[in-house]
Design an enzyme around this catalytic site. Structure first.
Site: not given
Ligand SMILES: *Cc1c(COP(=O)(O)O)cnc(C)c1O
Length: 368
Positions: A46, A98, A166, A191
């Site tokens: 961890r 998001y 982000d 993504k």
């Molecule tokens: C998908 C997404 C998140 C969250 O990510 P996870 O990997 O699903 O926890 C945060 N911000 C944006 C812009 C996203 O598209």
């Protein structure tokens, strides 16, 4: 070196190190570590893992900062909010960020005594007074609004407000917010950066070394650690990021132009279209316009008919993967969009096949 070359080699062993190009995933939960823990490089899974370290150094070289990896994008978001905000603080969140981030604002942050101010696009500046942190998401998911990071970061810093971006939709291949003046980058590596729709990961990047320490401590104490297998898979996928993104950006541009030519499609949102309100800013701060676009088929029935008629493109949430996918975004709630709003992620297929599928599905939905 060209940035594509840097991405191909990022975090891999050099040509002077005999052995594997990239060491395989390190699966130990614990490490043989006698005596004083401080005298052992590795003690417990961890706290640290060599597979994370290689991935973090690769991402750090792309972001231009230090990186801390997490189990998901949301784990990274929570860690960043957790180490920057204290009771009584204010965070400014964009109305189109998001939706789960906004839900954290109304839920967890509120319960911690932190106020989340929700800013409509373009209204961020007027809401900065007294704010500790400004949150930017550009291009935003799913509406693809573009925010001028350099301009907003400069204005925020004048007031002593920290800035987080982000960067999930762009990836560090297309946009480097730290170089534009942001204090933090946060991203879902689920993504486009990993790109194969087979894992969930996230990271935070910053040049602030004290915050790096706090972000690592947060990960250790809250336990939001990434799995070694996921991290290794993501790193294994990184060298093809330039190839994937180049193809996906070119195809997304072509699909957006095709959609814009269709009288039965309402708005088409893609920063690469000259008529997009954020086109000039995106051109200046990005090295490509991304793999995601969205458009409006007005009604739920037409959107559902379109999705049902697709034969190649999958109906699925998420974006950025090598397989094209689309969804009616309003099915989740949480975003101020029409019932017929489609988010479309363009994959790595030959663009003529994607376009043909979209065309026949639009034709099928026309009567609906
Ligand atoms: C998908 C997404 C998140 C969250 O990510 P996870 O990997 O699903 O926890 C945060 N911000 C944006 C812009 C996203 O598209």
């Amino acid at each position: 070196m060209h940035r594509d070359t840097r991405v191909v080699h990022a975090g891999f062993h050099t040509n002077r190190e005999p052995g594997p190009f990239l060491t395989g995933p390190q699966f130990s939960s614990t490490f043989t570590s006698p005596g004083d823990p401080a005298s052992n490089a590795l003690t417990y899974g961890r706290f640290h893992n060599p597979t994370w370290t290689a991935w973090e150094s690769a991402l750090g070289s792309l972001e231009g900062g230090e990186v801390v990896a997490y189990a998901s994008g949301m784990a990274a978001v929570s860690a960043l909010l957790g180490v920057t905000l204290r009771p009584g603080n204010v965070v400014v969140l964009p109305a189109d960020c998001y939706y789960t981030v906004r839900r954290l604002g109304a839920g967890w942050l509120d319960s911690m005594g932190v106020t989340a101010r929700i800013a409509q696009p373009g209204q961020e500046l007027s809401m900065l007074e007294g704010a500790t942190l400004l949150w930017i998401e550009t291009p935003s998911n799913p509406q693809l609004n573009v925010t001028d990071v350099r301009a907003l970061a400069a204005a925020a810093h004048e007031q002593g407000t920290l800035v987080a971006v982000d960067n999930s939709t762009a990836t560090p291949y297309l946009q480097q917010p730290l170089a534009l003046g942001a204090d933090f980058v946060v991203a879902s590596d689920t993504k486009g950066i990993s790109g194969h729709s087979d894992l969930i990961l996230g990271h935070v990047a910053t040049k602030d070394l004290a915050k790096v320490e706090a972000l690592r401590t947060w990960r250790t104490q809250h336990g939001a650690i990434p799995g070694p297998m996921e991290v290794w898979l993501a790193h294994r996928s990184l060298p093809t990021l330039p190839l994937r993104m180049t193809r996906q950006c070119a195809s997304a541009q072509a699909i957006a132009e095709f959609l814009a030519s269709r009288p039965d499609v309402d708005g088409v949102f893609y920063p690469g279209l000259p008529q997009h309100p954020g086109h000039a800013v995106a051109r200046a701060q990005m090295q490509g316009f991304g793999s995601v676009l969205s458009f409006d088929l007005r009604t739920r029935v037409r959107a559902e008919s379109f999705l049902a008629a697709l034969t190649l493109v999958r109906e699925a949430t998420s974006f950025g993967g090598v397989h094209s996918m689309a969804e009616r975004r309003a099915r989740w709630g949480g975003d101020a969009i029409s019932e017929g709003f489609i988010r479309f992620s363009v994959g790595c297929e030959a663009v003529e096949d994607v376009r043909a599928d979209v065309q026949q599905a639009l034709d099928a939905a026309r009567g609906a």
